[in-house]
Design an enzyme around this catalytic site. Structure first.
Site, PDB file in Angstrom:
ATOM      1  N   SER A   1      47.507  51.859  34.143  1.00 19.25           N
ATOM      2  CA  SER A   1      47.367  51.038  34.360  1.00 19.25           C
ATOM      3  C   SER A   1      46.660  50.932  35.248  1.00 19.25           C
ATOM      4  O   SER A   1      45.435  51.721  36.436  1.00 19.25           O
ATOM      5  CB  SER A   1      48.556  49.437  34.113  1.00 19.25           C
ATOM      6  OG  SER A   1      47.479  48.710  34.410  1.00 19.25           O
ATOM      7  N   ASN A   2      45.692  49.346  36.083  1.00 19.71           N
ATOM      8  CA  ASN A   2      45.017  49.493  36.802  1.00 19.71           C
ATOM      9  C   ASN A   2      45.560  47.846  37.671  1.00 19.71           C
ATOM     10  O   ASN A   2      46.192  47.173  37.323  1.00 19.71           O
ATOM     11  CB  ASN A   2      42.815  49.063  36.253  1.00 19.71           C
ATOM     12  CG  ASN A   2      42.711  48.178  35.651  1.00 19.71           C
ATOM     13  OD1 ASN A   2      42.929  47.168  35.704  1.00 19.71           O
ATOM     14  ND2 ASN A   2      42.995  48.705  34.294  1.00 19.71           N
ATOM     15  N   PRO A   3      44.766  48.035  38.741  1.00 19.74           N
ATOM     16  CA  PRO A   3      45.018  46.126  39.357  1.00 19.74           C
ATOM     17  C   PRO A   3      44.235  45.245  39.145  1.00 19.74           C
ATOM     18  O   PRO A   3      44.165  44.084  39.686  1.00 19.74           O
ATOM     19  CB  PRO A   3      44.652  47.214  40.727  1.00 19.74           C
ATOM     20  CG  PRO A   3      43.809  48.048  40.720  1.00 19.74           C
ATOM     21  CD  PRO A   3      43.590  48.568  39.214  1.00 19.74           C
ATOM     22  N   SER A   4      44.274  45.328  37.903  1.00 23.73           N
ATOM     23  CA  SER A   4      42.951  43.713  37.666  1.00 23.73           C
ATOM     24  C   SER A   4      43.539  42.879  37.553  1.00 23.73           C
ATOM     25  O   SER A   4      45.103  42.914  36.437  1.00 23.73           O
ATOM     26  CB  SER A   4      42.337  44.233  35.835  1.00 23.73           C
ATOM     27  OG  SER A   4      41.870  43.454  35.531  1.00 23.73           O
TER      28      SER A   4
ATOM     29  N   ALA B   1      39.452  44.675  32.302  1.00 24.92           N
ATOM     30  CA  ALA B   1      39.904  46.263  32.352  1.00 24.92           C
ATOM     31  C   ALA B   1      40.646  47.533  31.675  1.00 24.92           C
ATOM     32  O   ALA B   1      41.637  47.704  32.068  1.00 24.92           O
ATOM     33  CB  ALA B   1      40.273  45.930  33.927  1.00 24.92           C
TER      34      ALA B   1
END
Ligand code: CTP
Length: 226
Positions: free
Chosen positions: A26-29, A95
């Site tokens: 995943s990502n930090p959005s 994102a």
């Protein structure tokens, strides 16, 4: 058609691509920019729908607009395509994860050798799929707005995305700058309209950035809808 008679679909937050039942890519959005955009739409459009990946529950609780929770990029694609209709604005502030493990283990992957190689495959590009559906279904009145989170060659990449994803507008976000990007309450956005126009916004709270983006969409609607 004026903005107040149109539907707005806003996406926000990350998506998750699972490797096994307990691990994901995943990502930090955080979904804050998307949420502020959805909130800014309220009262300015006919109907607002917020499609979001995994975000803090408090972010969406008690909102007056419809919120649809999804997990993976494919699920977000399906939700966006389901909501697509003539006379609407789609703002993709999410994102989505770009790659997904080819093999998803049904059981927890156990620690083994020192190195582990995971094969990944591309997830669908939601904005490109939307552009394809617009062409297929002859939907001329779906305005699409994208975001570009970049760290280098920022304008070149943003303009490339504006073109390749057939967007009406792209909001460039230089995530390497302090006060811009993912978990921040402020953002520094430069908007590029499809005619090449460039609108540089100073560092601002995400709420104000959202209002400015909507102003820029609304002022261009007559041209975009012809
Ligand atoms: N986006 C999308 N589908 C994806 C990935 C991104 O529709 N699978 C959308 C985002 O919501 C955003 C825009 O495309 O509006 C640009 O996203 P970004 O992550 O900056 O770019 P990518 O297309 O993923 O390209 P790259 O990661 O190579 O910069």
């Amino acid at each position: 058609m004026p903005l107040r008679d149109m539907k707005a679909v806003v996406t926000g937050g990350p998506t998750r691509e699972w490797l096994d039942p307990v691990r994901f890519i995943s990502n930090p959005s955080t979904g804050k920019m998307g949420l502020e955009l959805a909130a800014a739409c309220e009262g300015r459009v006919r109907e607002t729908v917020f499609i979001h990946g995994p975000v803090e529950a408090g972010l969406v609780a008690g909102r007056s607009f419809r919120c649809i929770s999804v997990d993976t990029t494919s699920e977000m694609l399906e939700a966006v395509l389901t909501e697509l209709e003539e006379n609407m604005v789609l703002i993709m502030a999410a994102a989505p994860a770009d790659y997904s493990p080819v093999k998803k283990s049904e059981t927890k992957i156990k620690k083994g050798s020192n190195n582990l190689t995971i094969e990944l495959e591309k997830t669908p590009d939601i904005l490109k799929e939307v552009a394809a559906k617009k062409t297929r279904s002859r939907m001329a009145k779906v305005i699409t707005v994208g975001f570009a989170a970049e760290t280098n060659n920022i304008e070149e990449y943003a303009l490339g995305k504006l073109r390749e994803k057939s967007l009406d507008m792209i909001c460039l976000n230089d995530v390497s700058r302090l006060g811009a990007g993912f978990a921040s309450d402020t953002n520094i956005v430069t908007i590029f309209a499809r005619n090449g126009e460039k609108i540089e916004l100073p560092v601002m709270p995400k709420r104000e950035v959202a209002a400015r983006i909507l102003d820029e969409i609304e002022s261009r609607l007559p041209g975009y809808l012809t």
